[in-house]
Design a protein around this motif. Structure first.
Motif, short mmCIF file in Angstrom:
data_model
loop_
_atom_site.label_atom_id
_atom_site.label_comp_id
_atom_site.label_asym_id
_atom_site.label_seq_id
_atom_site.Cartn_x
_atom_site.Cartn_y
_atom_site.Cartn_z
N ASN A 15 0.83 -1.20 0.00
CA ASN A 15 0.00 0.00 0.00
C ASN A 15 0.86 1.26 0.00
OD1 ASN A 15 -2.43 -1.39 -0.06
ND2 ASN A 15 -2.63 -1.44 2.16
N ARG A 73 -6.27 1.24 -4.98
CA ARG A 73 -6.81 1.69 -3.70
C ARG A 73 -6.35 3.11 -3.37
NH1 ARG A 73 -5.73 -3.77 -2.63
NH2 ARG A 73 -3.67 -3.32 -1.74
N PRO A 77 -10.48 2.62 -7.46
CA PRO A 77 -10.65 1.28 -8.05
C PRO A 77 -11.74 1.30 -9.12
CG PRO A 77 -10.63 1.19 -5.64
CD PRO A 77 -10.74 2.64 -6.02
N SER A 141 -13.77 -9.37 3.23
CA SER A 141 -12.55 -8.56 3.26
C SER A 141 -11.33 -9.41 3.59
CB SER A 141 -12.69 -7.44 4.31
OG SER A 141 -12.91 -8.01 5.60
N ALA A 145 -9.43 -5.62 -0.14
CA ALA A 145 -10.45 -4.97 -0.96
C ALA A 145 -10.31 -5.41 -2.41
CB ALA A 145 -10.32 -3.45 -0.85
#
Length: 206
Positions: A15, A73, A77, A141, A145
């Motif tokens: 991320n 993300r 998306p 989840s 995601a």
């Protein structure tokens, strides 16, 4: 089976990298396609007799496969992005066994056909489940995601990548490993169908 645990370890750095790459204007779809090219390159290395060399583009392709979602993300998306991602994944998953068949048709053809059949069955059970889950508003989840529902099972993405790495390191064992992994794929799909029967049939009841 291992994806949920793996995501806890890999999602934070992915991320962070996704945010950095998105800030530089790199799109999630572009990274998906880069990952596909890398994956197909690894298959070419295998087919031409260099399975050990295939490891680097193979692992790089899987890094790209994680980064495209992280970039999505960090931006926005899209349904098409999710569709492109899963389609690219399935092409890559099929290309690697096919490459081993090309590497040594006499030894690997039957095992490769068995493995690809199991992938076809397992992939269909996965996508069919996702369609029905979406239709009924079921979400999860556990896999992070996603643009579509990811049902778990005995074998998931993490196990598949470990399997491909083993094949590259031990190409002479392809027939044995392919029959073992293919059998587990058949078991995964069968268990998913049984789970679908329980979940979706109960929701269909008056």
């Amino acid at each position: 089976m291992l994806d949920a645990a793996a995501r806890k370890l890999i999602d934070p750095p992915l991320n962070a990298m996704g945010v950095a790459l998105a800030a530089r204007g790199l799109s999630a779809d572009a990274v998906t396609l880069i990952g596909l090219v890398l994956g197909l390159t690894s298959a070419l290395f295998i087919a031409f007799g260099f399975p050990a060399w295939a490891l680097l583009p193979l692992l790089a392709s899987r890094l790209a496969d994680g980064l495209d979602g992280a970039i999505a993300r960090a931006t926005r998306p899209s349904d098409f992005g999710g569709y492109l991602d899963i389609t690219s994944d399935f092409l890559f998953y099929g290309a690697v066994p096919f490459a081993f068949v090309l590497l040594d048709p006499a030894q690997n053809a039957v095992a490769g056909a068995f493995l690809l059949t199991s992938f076809y069955f397992n992939g269909t059970s996965f996508l069919g489940y996702a369609i029905l889950a979406e239709k009924r508003g079921i979400a999860t989840s556990a896999q992070g995601a996603k643009s579509l529902y990811y049902s778990n099972g005995l074998l998931e993405g993490t196990e598949t990548i470990v399997f491909f790495v083993l094949l590259c390191l031990l190409p002479a064992m392809f027939p044995l490993l392919a029959f073992i992994f293919g059998t587990l794929c058949f078991a995964t799909a069968t268990l998913r169908i049984l789970a679908a029967r329980t979940i979706f049939a109960s929701k269909d009841s008056p």
